[in-house]
Scaffold this active site. Structure first.
Site, PDB file in Angstrom:
ATOM      1  CB  SER A   1      -1.171   0.216   1.424  1.00 48.94           C
ATOM      2  OG  SER A   1      -2.078  -1.383   1.511  1.00 48.94           O
TER       3      SER A   1
HETATM    4  N1  SAM Z   1      -1.310  -3.895   3.628  1.00 44.74           N
HETATM    5  C1  SAM Z   1      -0.106  -4.614   2.877  1.00 44.74           C
HETATM    6  C2  SAM Z   1       1.280  -4.553   2.878  1.00 44.74           C
HETATM    7  O1  SAM Z   1       1.906  -3.414   3.049  1.00 44.74           O
HETATM    8  O2  SAM Z   1       2.368  -4.947   1.813  1.00 44.74           O
HETATM    9  C3  SAM Z   1      -0.407  -4.574   1.552  1.00 44.74           C
HETATM   10  C4  SAM Z   1      -1.999  -5.863   1.380  1.00 44.74           C
HETATM   11  S1  SAM Z   1      -2.085  -5.785  -0.924  1.00 44.74           S
HETATM   12  C5  SAM Z   1      -2.953  -4.327  -0.476  1.00 44.74           C
HETATM   13  C6  SAM Z   1      -3.682  -6.873   0.025  1.00 44.74           C
HETATM   14  C7  SAM Z   1      -4.077  -8.358   0.458  1.00 44.74           C
HETATM   15  O3  SAM Z   1      -5.200  -8.400   0.950  1.00 44.74           O
HETATM   16  C8  SAM Z   1      -2.705  -9.161  -0.807  1.00 44.74           C
HETATM   17  O4  SAM Z   1      -2.083  -9.266  -0.429  1.00 44.74           O
HETATM   18  C9  SAM Z   1      -3.640 -10.184  -0.668  1.00 44.74           C
HETATM   19  O5  SAM Z   1      -3.651 -10.881  -1.336  1.00 44.74           O
HETATM   20  C10 SAM Z   1      -5.204 -10.460   0.121  1.00 44.74           C
HETATM   21  N2  SAM Z   1      -5.906 -10.695   0.673  1.00 44.74           N
HETATM   22  C11 SAM Z   1      -7.535 -10.347  -0.348  1.00 44.74           C
HETATM   23  N3  SAM Z   1      -8.611 -11.424  -0.262  1.00 44.74           N
HETATM   24  C12 SAM Z   1      -8.135 -11.649   1.086  1.00 44.74           C
HETATM   25  C13 SAM Z   1      -8.592 -12.509   1.698  1.00 44.74           C
HETATM   26  N4  SAM Z   1      -9.992 -13.047   1.790  1.00 44.74           N
HETATM   27  N5  SAM Z   1      -7.781 -12.471   3.323  1.00 44.74           N
HETATM   28  C14 SAM Z   1      -6.720 -12.416   3.509  1.00 44.74           C
HETATM   29  N6  SAM Z   1      -5.798 -11.247   2.792  1.00 44.74           N
HETATM   30  C15 SAM Z   1      -6.725 -11.538   1.229  1.00 44.74           C
END
Ligand code: SAM
Length: 218
Positions: free
Chosen positions: A61
């Protein structure tokens, strides 16, 4: 390569000047080496004002979004927090310095493994990472004083409300596939919740039982 100047500039120009005032959040973001959470070829961009790819169609992010979401939780230091979407582990690392323990769920095993490796390298020892569907939360460890969801969902999964402690705050993007609104939900007790809209945002989809059914549109 010394990234400390770039990091200080990131915090000053992207976070403080845009109105984030939580001093603990500001101090922590001045210390976490964000470049270690992206692949070698992107390290020179790690302190830029943007999200970056981390593989598997996912992103780390934008720094301002990490700061804003963290500040919106109004953390004091002794909380147990649930994070959904570990991704690179950067947001996890920031949270780990501000609370007692972070429980983080990631659905993509390779990302969870890489995040764990970087967190271990940084000797972060108060984080539990689980691989699975984060839309159902982490019932065994609830209630949480805060829940931070780093992926966009059509609406708030009801399990998050069930797993939020009284006085606890949930911060997450809610809306359509292309853009969402960052919201904060505070648990007032007796089944009552206050919902606030914080800002517009754009996140990858939250995929699972209580989120989007697939990322085929992404
Ligand atoms: N905050 C993180 C960072 O600093 O790197 C970035 C997160 S990224 C924008 C969103 C993440 O949510 C992805 O890695 C994706 O695989 C995960 N994600 C999506 N749906 C999910 C779920 N149901 N449970 C867990 N993780 C999930």
């Amino acid at each position: 390569m010394d990234y400390s100047v770039a990091r200080r500039r990131m915090v000053e120009q992207q976070i403080v000047e845009r109105g984030v005032t939580d001093k603990r959040v500001i101090d922590v973001m001045n210390t976490i080496p964000r470049h270690l959470f992206v692949e070698a070829g992107l390290q020179g961009h790690a302190y830029g004002d943007a999200s970056l790819p981390i593989g598997e169609k996912q992103t780390i992010s934008q720094p301002y979004m990490v700061a804003s979401m963290t500040a919106a939780l109004e953390l004091q230091g002794d909380e147990r927090i649930l994070e959904i979407g570990t991704g690179s582990g950067y947001q996890t690392a920031v949270l780990s310095k501000l609370v007692r323990r972070v429980y983080s769920i990631e659905r993509i095993a390779s990302l969870a493994a890489r995040a764990r490796k970087v967190l271990d390298k940084l000797q972060v020892s108060n984080v539990n990472i689980k691989i699975g569907d984060g839309t159902i939360g982490w019932c065994d460890q609830s209630p949480f004083a805060g829940i931070l969801v780093a992926a966009g969902s059509p609406d708030v999964p009801t399990k998050y409300l069930d797993q939020l402690d009284v006085g606890g705050k949930l911060v997450m993007p809610v809306g359509g596939q292309d853009k969402q609104t960052l919201i904060r939900v505070t648990c007032l007790g007796d089944g009552r919740f206050e919902r606030e809209q914080l800002m517009g945002c754009r996140f990858v989809p939250l995929i699972g039982e209580q989120g989007w059914k697939s990322d085929s549109f992404a």
